[in-house]
Scaffold this motif. Sequence first.
Motif, PDB file in Angstrom:
ATOM      1  N   ASP A   1      60.024  36.775 -38.052  1.00 36.69           N
ATOM      2  CA  ASP A   1      61.074  36.989 -38.683  1.00 36.69           C
ATOM      3  C   ASP A   1      62.060  37.889 -38.653  1.00 36.69           C
ATOM      4  O   ASP A   1      63.010  37.884 -37.935  1.00 36.69           O
ATOM      5  N   PHE A   2      61.293  38.228 -39.376  1.00 35.22           N
ATOM      6  CA  PHE A   2      62.089  40.347 -39.863  1.00 35.22           C
ATOM      7  C   PHE A   2      62.747  41.368 -38.076  1.00 35.22           C
ATOM      8  O   PHE A   2      63.211  41.618 -38.645  1.00 35.22           O
ATOM      9  N   GLY A   3      61.162  40.883 -37.871  1.00 35.39           N
ATOM     10  CA  GLY A   3      61.309  41.640 -36.364  1.00 35.39           C
ATOM     11  C   GLY A   3      62.205  41.427 -35.457  1.00 35.39           C
ATOM     12  O   GLY A   3      62.789  42.267 -34.476  1.00 35.39           O
ATOM     13  N   GLU A   4      62.113  40.184 -35.207  1.00 30.62           N
ATOM     14  CA  GLU A   4      63.282  39.266 -34.274  1.00 30.62           C
ATOM     15  C   GLU A   4      64.969  40.383 -34.867  1.00 30.62           C
ATOM     16  O   GLU A   4      65.808  40.267 -33.545  1.00 30.62           O
ATOM     17  N   ILE A   5      64.780  39.693 -36.797  1.00 32.85           N
ATOM     18  CA  ILE A   5      66.205  40.675 -36.772  1.00 32.85           C
ATOM     19  C   ILE A   5      66.666  41.567 -36.216  1.00 32.85           C
ATOM     20  O   ILE A   5      67.496  42.590 -35.858  1.00 32.85           O
TER      21      ILE A   5
ATOM     22  N   ILE B   1      63.308  50.155 -49.452  1.00 34.11           N
ATOM     23  CA  ILE B   1      63.745  52.063 -49.370  1.00 34.11           C
ATOM     24  C   ILE B   1      63.683  51.880 -47.415  1.00 34.11           C
ATOM     25  O   ILE B   1      65.040  52.318 -46.912  1.00 34.11           O
ATOM     26  N   THR B   2      62.653  51.303 -46.978  1.00 32.08           N
ATOM     27  CA  THR B   2      62.739  51.736 -45.097  1.00 32.08           C
ATOM     28  C   THR B   2      63.630  50.510 -44.671  1.00 32.08           C
ATOM     29  O   THR B   2      64.484  50.920 -43.437  1.00 32.08           O
ATOM     30  N   ILE B   3      63.655  48.724 -45.315  1.00 29.46           N
ATOM     31  CA  ILE B   3      64.611  48.294 -44.859  1.00 29.46           C
ATOM     32  C   ILE B   3      66.071  48.788 -45.288  1.00 29.46           C
ATOM     33  O   ILE B   3      67.678  48.973 -44.170  1.00 29.46           O
ATOM     34  N   ILE B   4      66.219  49.795 -46.444  1.00 28.95           N
ATOM     35  CA  ILE B   4      67.551  50.359 -46.174  1.00 28.95           C
ATOM     36  C   ILE B   4      67.927  52.125 -45.443  1.00 28.95           C
ATOM     37  O   ILE B   4      69.324  51.697 -44.685  1.00 28.95           O
ATOM     38  N   ASP B   5      66.863  52.148 -44.720  1.00 26.54           N
ATOM     39  CA  ASP B   5      66.892  53.685 -44.011  1.00 26.54           C
ATOM     40  C   ASP B   5      66.865  52.998 -42.966  1.00 26.54           C
ATOM     41  O   ASP B   5      67.954  53.347 -42.330  1.00 26.54           O
TER      42      ASP B   5
ATOM     43  N   PRO C   1      72.331  46.635 -45.021  1.00 25.73           N
ATOM     44  CA  PRO C   1      70.816  46.082 -45.291  1.00 25.73           C
ATOM     45  C   PRO C   1      70.555  44.748 -45.609  1.00 25.73           C
ATOM     46  O   PRO C   1      69.523  44.168 -45.167  1.00 25.73           O
ATOM     47  N   TYR C   2      71.544  44.168 -46.641  1.00 27.26           N
ATOM     48  CA  TYR C   2      71.200  42.200 -46.641  1.00 27.26           C
ATOM     49  C   TYR C   2      71.501  41.675 -44.759  1.00 27.26           C
ATOM     50  O   TYR C   2      70.761  40.663 -44.595  1.00 27.26           O
ATOM     51  N   LEU C   3      71.928  42.346 -44.450  1.00 25.81           N
ATOM     52  CA  LEU C   3      71.945  42.016 -42.834  1.00 25.81           C
ATOM     53  C   LEU C   3      70.294  41.517 -41.808  1.00 25.81           C
ATOM     54  O   LEU C   3      70.372  40.263 -40.893  1.00 25.81           O
ATOM     55  N   LEU C   4      69.570  42.564 -42.138  1.00 26.28           N
ATOM     56  CA  LEU C   4      67.953  42.660 -42.321  1.00 26.28           C
ATOM     57  C   LEU C   4      67.076  41.605 -42.698  1.00 26.28           C
ATOM     58  O   LEU C   4      65.836  41.370 -42.388  1.00 26.28           O
ATOM     59  N   LEU C   5      68.314  40.759 -43.591  1.00 23.75           N
ATOM     60  CA  LEU C   5      66.806  39.554 -44.288  1.00 23.75           C
ATOM     61  C   LEU C   5      67.609  38.598 -44.305  1.00 23.75           C
ATOM     62  O   LEU C   5      67.480  37.284 -44.463  1.00 23.75           O
TER      63      LEU C   5
END
Length: 76
Positions: free
Chosen positions: A12-16, A55-59, A68-72
């Motif tokens: 799901d994260f990958g799709e987002i 940290i990767t999600i933030i980058d 960053p929250y939009l990726l989650l």
Amino acid sequence: MAIIDADKVLSDFGEILLSHRKKANLSQRQLAAKCDTEVADIGRYERGEINPTLITIIDIARGLDIAPYLLLHGLK
């Protein structure tokens, strides 16, 4: 307590991530350059093959110019 289906969450994260990358009109190579990571890793995140660190999600979010929250958002 519910058990997390890690494969589903990563998928799901990958799709987002893919959706946001396409909205930003960036190739995997362009996004990788913006967040100083390997192109192959962007593909692996999008396919749900590897678990990104916080940290990767933030980058990645910075590379996409989003919060960053939009990726989650939407992960369960």
